[in-house]
Design an enzyme around this catalytic site. Structure first.
Site, PDB file in Angstrom:
ATOM      1  N   ARG A 178      56.555  15.511  43.879  1.00  0.00           N
ATOM      2  CA  ARG A 178      57.141  14.947  45.103  1.00  0.00           C
ATOM      3  C   ARG A 178      56.243  13.845  45.646  1.00  0.00           C
ATOM      4  NH1 ARG A 178      58.694  19.070  49.553  1.00  0.00           N
ATOM      5  NH2 ARG A 178      59.763  17.220  50.378  1.00  0.00           N
ATOM      6  N   CYS A 237      52.916  16.960  55.117  1.00  0.00           N
ATOM      7  CA  CYS A 237      53.655  17.517  53.977  1.00  0.00           C
ATOM      8  C   CYS A 237      55.063  16.952  54.069  1.00  0.00           C
ATOM      9  CB  CYS A 237      53.619  19.047  54.007  1.00  0.00           C
ATOM     10  SG  CYS A 237      54.187  19.746  55.574  1.00  0.00           S
TER      11      CYS A 237
END
Length: 282
Positions: A178, A237
């Site tokens: 990611r 995050c």
């Protein structure tokens, strides 16, 4: 005893009558998983708080997937769970602390120092032979009131302003694929904040889901810091949840003071004017 980072299953079992326990189990792709898991069996006396509904505020489309909740609304929910100002708060999940850490950080955000994550989560509890319950949490109204924050946070403007000078190191807790922008299952844009480095939160854990020993974590984070003070770090995050895992790990390692960017990638990428990087760390 007071626990401010982690508490073991044995320690919780011994002190449970004097603790307020929060079940924070969740699934980012299926918000019904947490309530179902709680109903099927939870630590006796635990209350359930939902990541989307209780531990986050309303979404506007530009403030991320888990914006910070209203302080007084969250304080009222913790009171309803039985929390007093001097009472030990314990949070757990079933995913190595990836969701329980949100409770830990938010409680500290509200000024509550006596908060810890159950090390190893509900698996550690059952592995130690302690029982589960399907009974709802007992009704106990606490007296907790929000106070001065014990944590640092930064907003998108601060992160954007840091791009030129790079005085602060931005640490991304998402999975490497990611971070590199190869996949993005949750947000509309793939990639990472330019200049950010990748420290997946899973690196904080042993194979059994417990945190690594503090000296090991200290060595790993000192390598990441490369001489910088811990206060120079900005953690993020996808939506401000698992970044708290790195913050707890650093606290455990004796390296406190890093800041959370609560909006994280989901807020950052909502504005097309903000730059996006892809690929590995330069």
């Amino acid at each position: 005893m007071t626990w401010t980072t982690l508490i073991s299953a044995d320690e919780l079992a011994e002190a449970i009558d004097h603790c307020t326990v929060i079940d924070a189990r969740h699934d980012l792709l299926d918000p019904a998983v947490g309530p179902a898991a709680y109903a099927a069996g939870h630590i006796p006396g635990a209350s359930f708080l939902h990541q989307d509904l209780d531990l986050a505020g309303p979404k506007t489309g530009s403030n991320g997937r888990h914006p910070l909740p209203d302080r007084e609304t969250l304080a009222a929910k913790l009171r309803a769970a039985g929390l007093d100002a001097g009472r030990q708060l314990v949070a757990y999940d079933g995913q190595g602390g990836m969701f329980a850490v949100r409770v830990w950080w938010l409680a500290r955000w509200l000024g509550h120092r006596k908060v810890a994550v159950l090390d190893g989560g509900i698996e550690a509890w059952t592995r130690a032979g302690f029982p589960l319950s399907t009974e709802p949490a007992p009704q106990r109204q606490g007296s907790f009131a929000a106070g001065a924050s014990l944590v640092a946070e930064v907003d998108a403007a601060t992160v954007l302003g840091n791009l030129a000078g790079g005085d602060r190191l931005v640490v991304d807790a998402r999975a490497p694929e990611r971070y590199r922008g190869e996949v993005e299952p949750l947000d509309p844009v793939a990639g990472h904040i330019p200049g950010a480095v990748n420290r997946p939160f899973q690196l904080n854990l042993r194979p059994d889901g417990r945190f690594k020993p503090a000296p090991v974590l200290r060595q790993e984070f000192e390598s990441l810091l490369a001489g910088r003070p811990p206060t120079s770090l900005v953690h993020h995050c996808g939506s401000g949840v698992t970044a708290c895992h790195n913050l707890l790990a650093m606290e455990l390692a004796g390296l406190p003071g890093g800041a959370l960017y609560p909006g994280s990638w989901s807020e950052w990428c909502a504005d097309p004017a903000r730059p996006v990087a892809r690929g590995a760390t330069p």
